[in-house]
Design a protein around this motif. Structure first.
Motif, PDB file in Angstrom:
ATOM      1  N   ALA A 183      35.508  47.229  39.154  1.00 32.82           N
ATOM      2  CA  ALA A 183      35.150  45.813  39.090  1.00 32.82           C
ATOM      3  C   ALA A 183      36.184  45.000  38.340  1.00 32.82           C
ATOM      4  CB  ALA A 183      33.779  45.654  38.427  1.00 32.82           C
ATOM      5  N   GLN A 184      37.078  45.677  37.613  1.00 28.15           N
ATOM      6  CA  GLN A 184      38.175  45.014  36.912  1.00 28.15           C
ATOM      7  C   GLN A 184      39.304  46.015  36.745  1.00 28.15           C
ATOM      8  OE1 GLN A 184      36.595  43.744  33.182  1.00 28.15           O
ATOM      9  NE2 GLN A 184      35.730  45.730  32.670  1.00 28.15           N
ATOM     10  N   CYS A 185      40.460  45.527  36.322  1.00 29.57           N
ATOM     11  CA  CYS A 185      41.643  46.394  36.284  1.00 29.57           C
ATOM     12  C   CYS A 185      41.514  47.504  35.241  1.00 29.57           C
ATOM     13  CB  CYS A 185      42.886  45.542  36.006  1.00 29.57           C
ATOM     14  SG  CYS A 185      44.449  46.463  36.134  1.00 29.57           S
ATOM     15  N   THR A 186      40.876  47.221  34.129  1.00 32.02           N
ATOM     16  CA  THR A 186      40.853  48.187  33.035  1.00 32.02           C
ATOM     17  C   THR A 186      40.124  49.478  33.396  1.00 32.02           C
ATOM     18  OG1 THR A 186      38.899  47.055  32.159  1.00 32.02           O
ATOM     19  CG2 THR A 186      41.054  46.429  31.247  1.00 32.02           C
ATOM     20  N   ASN A 187      39.112  49.398  34.264  1.00 25.01           N
ATOM     21  CA  ASN A 187      38.367  50.614  34.625  1.00 25.01           C
ATOM     22  C   ASN A 187      38.616  51.026  36.073  1.00 25.01           C
ATOM     23  OD1 ASN A 187      37.022  48.655  36.021  1.00 25.01           O
ATOM     24  ND2 ASN A 187      34.994  49.072  35.161  1.00 25.01           N
ATOM     25  N   ALA A 188      39.689  50.524  36.688  1.00 23.42           N
ATOM     26  CA  ALA A 188      39.982  50.838  38.089  1.00 23.42           C
ATOM     27  C   ALA A 188      40.585  52.240  38.196  1.00 23.42           C
ATOM     28  CB  ALA A 188      40.955  49.811  38.665  1.00 23.42           C
ATOM     29  N   PRO A 189      40.365  52.924  39.317  1.00 23.45           N
ATOM     30  CA  PRO A 189      40.966  54.250  39.499  1.00 23.45           C
ATOM     31  C   PRO A 189      42.484  54.159  39.634  1.00 23.45           C
ATOM     32  CG  PRO A 189      39.943  53.496  41.535  1.00 23.45           C
ATOM     33  CD  PRO A 189      39.561  52.508  40.480  1.00 23.45           C
ATOM     34  N   VAL A 190      43.169  55.176  39.144  1.00 24.36           N
ATOM     35  CA  VAL A 190      44.627  55.239  39.233  1.00 24.36           C
ATOM     36  C   VAL A 190      45.000  55.978  40.518  1.00 24.36           C
ATOM     37  CG1 VAL A 190      46.747  56.050  38.132  1.00 24.36           C
ATOM     38  CG2 VAL A 190      44.849  55.211  36.722  1.00 24.36           C
TER      39      VAL A 190
ATOM     40  N   ARG B 139      31.884  44.934  49.581  1.00 24.79           N
ATOM     41  CA  ARG B 139      30.832  44.007  49.949  1.00 24.79           C
ATOM     42  C   ARG B 139      31.393  42.601  50.173  1.00 24.79           C
ATOM     43  NH1 ARG B 139      28.453  46.959  45.729  1.00 24.79           N
ATOM     44  NH2 ARG B 139      28.860  45.245  44.275  1.00 24.79           N
ATOM     45  N   PHE B 140      30.593  41.740  50.756  1.00 27.46           N
ATOM     46  CA  PHE B 140      31.029  40.386  51.047  1.00 27.46           C
ATOM     47  C   PHE B 140      31.357  39.648  49.741  1.00 27.46           C
ATOM     48  CE2 PHE B 140      28.759  39.762  55.390  1.00 27.46           C
ATOM     49  CZ  PHE B 140      29.355  40.931  55.831  1.00 27.46           C
ATOM     50  N   GLY B 141      32.528  38.995  49.699  1.00 27.22           N
ATOM     51  CA  GLY B 141      32.916  38.215  48.537  1.00 27.22           C
ATOM     52  C   GLY B 141      33.272  39.037  47.316  1.00 27.22           C
ATOM     53  N   GLU B 142      33.439  40.347  47.466  1.00 26.61           N
ATOM     54  CA  GLU B 142      33.698  41.229  46.323  1.00 26.61           C
ATOM     55  C   GLU B 142      35.199  41.372  46.074  1.00 26.61           C
ATOM     56  OE1 GLU B 142      32.118  45.603  44.788  1.00 26.61           O
ATOM     57  OE2 GLU B 142      32.466  45.261  46.922  1.00 26.61           O
ATOM     58  N   HIS B 143      35.552  41.723  44.829  1.00 28.79           N
ATOM     59  CA  HIS B 143      36.916  42.073  44.456  1.00 28.79           C
ATOM     60  C   HIS B 143      36.933  43.549  44.055  1.00 28.79           C
ATOM     61  CE1 HIS B 143      37.136  37.735  44.228  1.00 28.79           C
ATOM     62  NE2 HIS B 143      38.436  37.769  44.029  1.00 28.79           N
TER      63      HIS B 143
ATOM     64  N   PRO C  30      32.646  32.810  61.625  1.00 23.70           N
ATOM     65  CA  PRO C  30      34.075  32.627  61.901  1.00 23.70           C
ATOM     66  C   PRO C  30      34.851  32.143  60.683  1.00 23.70           C
ATOM     67  CG  PRO C  30      32.778  30.860  62.871  1.00 23.70           C
ATOM     68  CD  PRO C  30      31.795  31.873  62.368  1.00 23.70           C
ATOM     69  N   ASP C  31      36.174  32.233  60.805  1.00 19.53           N
ATOM     70  CA  ASP C  31      37.095  31.775  59.761  1.00 19.53           C
ATOM     71  C   ASP C  31      36.929  32.578  58.466  1.00 19.53           C
ATOM     72  OD1 ASP C  31      37.992  29.793  61.526  1.00 19.53           O
ATOM     73  OD2 ASP C  31      36.384  28.442  60.903  1.00 19.53           O
ATOM     74  N   TYR C  32      37.368  33.811  58.517  1.00 19.83           N
ATOM     75  CA  TYR C  32      37.304  34.689  57.354  1.00 19.83           C
ATOM     76  C   TYR C  32      38.704  35.227  57.067  1.00 19.83           C
ATOM     77  CZ  TYR C  32      36.727  37.635  61.496  1.00 19.83           C
ATOM     78  OH  TYR C  32      36.857  38.194  62.732  1.00 19.83           O
ATOM     79  N   GLY C  33      38.850  35.886  55.932  1.00 23.27           N
ATOM     80  CA  GLY C  33      40.162  36.397  55.575  1.00 23.27           C
ATOM     81  C   GLY C  33      40.087  37.558  54.611  1.00 23.27           C
ATOM     82  N   VAL C  34      41.212  38.265  54.488  1.00 23.32           N
ATOM     83  CA  VAL C  34      41.370  39.376  53.550  1.00 23.32           C
ATOM     84  C   VAL C  34      42.610  39.103  52.708  1.00 23.32           C
ATOM     85  CG1 VAL C  34      41.914  41.824  53.318  1.00 23.32           C
ATOM     86  CG2 VAL C  34      40.228  41.082  54.988  1.00 23.32           C
ATOM     87  N   LEU C  35      42.522  39.351  51.420  1.00 21.42           N
ATOM     88  CA  LEU C  35      43.624  39.088  50.497  1.00 21.42           C
ATOM     89  C   LEU C  35      43.935  40.346  49.700  1.00 21.42           C
ATOM     90  CD1 LEU C  35      45.562  37.053  49.087  1.00 21.42           C
ATOM     91  CD2 LEU C  35      43.683  36.564  47.488  1.00 21.42           C
ATOM     92  N   LEU C  36      45.198  40.728  49.644  1.00 22.10           N
ATOM     93  CA  LEU C  36      45.664  41.844  48.824  1.00 22.10           C
ATOM     94  C   LEU C  36      46.658  41.297  47.819  1.00 22.10           C
ATOM     95  CD1 LEU C  36      45.871  44.909  48.234  1.00 22.10           C
ATOM     96  CD2 LEU C  36      47.698  45.008  49.947  1.00 22.10           C
ATOM     97  N   ARG C  37      46.368  41.508  46.529  1.00 17.59           N
ATOM     98  CA  ARG C  37      47.243  40.995  45.471  1.00 17.59           C
ATOM     99  C   ARG C  37      47.682  42.120  44.556  1.00 17.59           C
ATOM    100  NH1 ARG C  37      44.836  37.115  41.756  1.00 17.59           N
ATOM    101  NH2 ARG C  37      42.849  38.161  42.123  1.00 17.59           N
TER     102      ARG C  37
ATOM    103  N   LEU D 217      46.216  46.517  41.908  1.00 15.12           N
ATOM    104  CA  LEU D 217      46.021  46.060  43.274  1.00 15.12           C
ATOM    105  C   LEU D 217      44.603  45.529  43.399  1.00 15.12           C
ATOM    106  CD1 LEU D 217      47.688  48.835  45.483  1.00 15.12           C
ATOM    107  CD2 LEU D 217      48.529  46.524  45.062  1.00 15.12           C
ATOM    108  N   ILE D 218      44.462  44.351  43.986  1.00 15.45           N
ATOM    109  CA  ILE D 218      43.153  43.725  44.113  1.00 15.45           C
ATOM    110  C   ILE D 218      42.915  43.384  45.582  1.00 15.45           C
ATOM    111  CG2 ILE D 218      41.637  41.874  43.313  1.00 15.45           C
ATOM    112  CD1 ILE D 218      43.640  41.466  40.997  1.00 15.45           C
ATOM    113  N   VAL D 219      41.818  43.903  46.141  1.00 18.08           N
ATOM    114  CA  VAL D 219      41.426  43.590  47.511  1.00 18.08           C
ATOM    115  C   VAL D 219      40.209  42.676  47.449  1.00 18.08           C
ATOM    116  CG1 VAL D 219      40.672  44.494  49.734  1.00 18.08           C
ATOM    117  CG2 VAL D 219      42.245  45.833  48.317  1.00 18.08           C
ATOM    118  N   SER D 220      40.293  41.524  48.122  1.00 20.78           N
ATOM    119  CA  SER D 220      39.172  40.596  48.164  1.00 20.78           C
ATOM    120  C   SER D 220      39.020  40.057  49.580  1.00 20.78           C
ATOM    121  CB  SER D 220      39.375  39.446  47.166  1.00 20.78           C
ATOM    122  OG  SER D 220      40.605  38.772  47.423  1.00 20.78           O
ATOM    123  N   ASN D 221      37.897  39.392  49.839  1.00 22.40           N
ATOM    124  CA  ASN D 221      37.633  38.895  51.186  1.00 22.40           C
ATOM    125  C   ASN D 221      36.831  37.609  51.136  1.00 22.40           C
ATOM    126  OD1 ASN D 221      34.578  39.426  51.704  1.00 22.40           O
ATOM    127  ND2 ASN D 221      35.314  41.334  50.763  1.00 22.40           N
ATOM    128  N   SER D 222      36.789  36.941  52.273  1.00 26.24           N
ATOM    129  CA  SER D 222      35.984  35.719  52.408  1.00 26.24           C
ATOM    130  C   SER D 222      34.995  35.872  53.555  1.00 26.24           C
ATOM    131  CB  SER D 222      36.897  34.509  52.656  1.00 26.24           C
ATOM    132  OG  SER D 222      37.710  34.704  53.808  1.00 26.24           O
TER     133      SER D 222
END
Length: 431
Positions: A244-251, A262-266, A293-300, A358-363
């Motif tokens: 749910a955040q960078c500090t506890n994310a898997p390596v 899930r929808f709208g999740e990071h 319609p009109d959705y997207g995926v973001l990788l940061r 790395l952060i994956v999010s969606n709309s």
């Protein structure tokens, strides 16, 4: 005699080398870690398979011939099973409650006895209902679990007539279990409802859908899918749960990973990147249900303190089945200073070594009545390679020579044309 002595000497040298250095340990370990690819073919034998609209033959006879040819060409290491649905209880003679439980395995998932498998296929007669969801759930149990990818190939000419369970829900349920299961679907009709259902089943597990109109096309596609199981089972994506955040994310180390969002999740993941290395990452999200319609995926990619390094984005209007995007980021610029690669956003910088988030999010948003759980299936690919210097300018290579030749040829051609023109004018004036 001389040839024999040289051969013997060469053999002794090879044995000596093996004794000194031994066999490559990595290859030996890999061979022990692998298991044979496993595939189960699921064939619809419902009453509609009697229709004669494929090359002037019935759908069931076309499927039987293709199955025979696939069994004959089966790779030796592949374990194949065959399951059928709608083969025992006659439609509409038997009660629907009975016919909708009609699925059986006629050949277990194992090294195939080709004679027995082909004999079992030859006796099939289309009679019953179409419990696709139940058959998929049973086929998953037939294949079992393990570290390698299992494949189900579903061949049908109609949509499920026995839901519940809905076959799309079953496919999502199987994908959410993280059992490395892929379902490919083959439709023996161009009916739009069938296409939508089979596409939904395939997309939920990262499989493919193919519409079949000819017997040879069915055979070719079945062979491709069976052989694909043998060529990809060693590269199974690893199941991972993003944080749910960078500090506890898997390596993550370089590899391929699967997750659900899930929808709208990071979803957060961490990747170690040191000075002189370049991070390359991509994400693909399978759109396994109806979306607004009109959705997207973001990788940061960000530093651990949240500063953005680079981003990649992809958007859809409602007509796409998969959204994919990627990014590249170098931990060291071409002049030796820490900076992002050319694809990064302007004005961003990052640590020359350490961990990148790395952060994956969606709309995504679903219309009323569409389930939002489980999350959308995603596949994340991560690679870390030595960073390459930024290009200093265009380099035509051998193209420079071609450019010079074309320039000289153009000048010479111009001079010749001009000289001929003047000569013709002079001759015309004299006459």
């Amino acid at each position: 005699m001389i040839i024999r002595r040289r051969s013997a000497a060469g053999l002794l040298c090879m044995l000596a080398a093996l004794a000194m250095f031994g066999a490559p340990p990595a290859r030996a370990a890999k061979a022990k870690a692998t298991e044979p690819p496993k595939v189960e073919l699921v064939l619809d034998v419902s009453g509609s398979m009697r229709a004669r609209d494929i090359d002037g033959r019935s759908r069931i006879s076309v499927a039987q011939q293709s199955f025979d040819e696939v069994v004959d060409a089966l790779p030796g290491e592949t374990q194949l099973g065959i399951r059928v649905l709608g083969s025992r209880y006659r439609f509409p003679g038997s009660p629907k409650t009975v016919g909708c439980r009609d699925t059986q395995q006629i050949s277990p998932v194992a090294q195939v006895n080709k004679v027995e498998a082909k004999a079992a296929i030859a006796t099939l007669r289309p009679t019953g209902w179409t419990p696709i969801g139940l058959a998929l759930r049973a086929a998953a149990k037939d294949l079992g679990t393990g570290e390698t990818t299992r494949r189900i190939v579903l061949i049908t000419d109609g949509e499920d007539t026995c839901a519940p369970p809905d076959p799309c829900d079953v496919a999502r349920e199987l994908a959410a279990q993280g059992t490395h299961l892929v379902i490919d679907t083959l439709g023996l009709t161009l009916d739009d409802k069938v296409r939508r259902q089979l596409t939904c089943i395939a997309d939920a597990t990262g499989g493919t859908y193919t519409a079949v109109q000819h017997q040879q096309q069915l055979t070719s596609r079945l062979n491709q899918l069976v052989h694909r199981a043998g060529s990809t089972y060693q590269r199974t994506p690893q199941q991972v749960a993003g944080g749910a955040q960078c500090t506890n994310a898997p390596v993550l180390s370089p590899g391929v990973y699967t997750d659900r969002e899930r929808f709208g999740e990071h979803r957060y993941y961490r990747v170690p990147v040191t000075s002189g290395q370049e991070l390359r990452a991509s994400v693909s999200v399978a759109l396994d249900r109806t979306l607004n319609p009109d959705y997207g995926v973001l990788l940061r990619a960000t530093s651990q303190d949240g500063q953005e390094l680079v981003r990649g984005t992809d958007a859809g209007s409602g007509r796409t089945d998969v959204l994919s995007t990627g990014l590249r980021w170098s931990a060291q610029g071409p002049d030796g200073s820490p900076e992002p690669s050319a694809s990064a956003s302007a004005g961003t910088t990052g640590s020359a070594s350490g961990t990148v988030c790395l952060i994956v999010s969606n709309s995504f948003a679903a219309p009323p009545g569409v389930r939002t759980t489980p999350g959308m299936p995603l596949e994340l690919t991560v690679d870390v390679v030595p960073s390459s210097p930024a290009p200093s300018g265009p380099d035509l290579g051998r193209g420079w020579l071609l450019l010079v030749v074309l320039t000289v040829a153009g000048l010479v051609a111009g001079l010749i044309v001009g000289w001929l023109a003047r000569w013709r004018i002079a001759i015309w004036k004299e006459n």
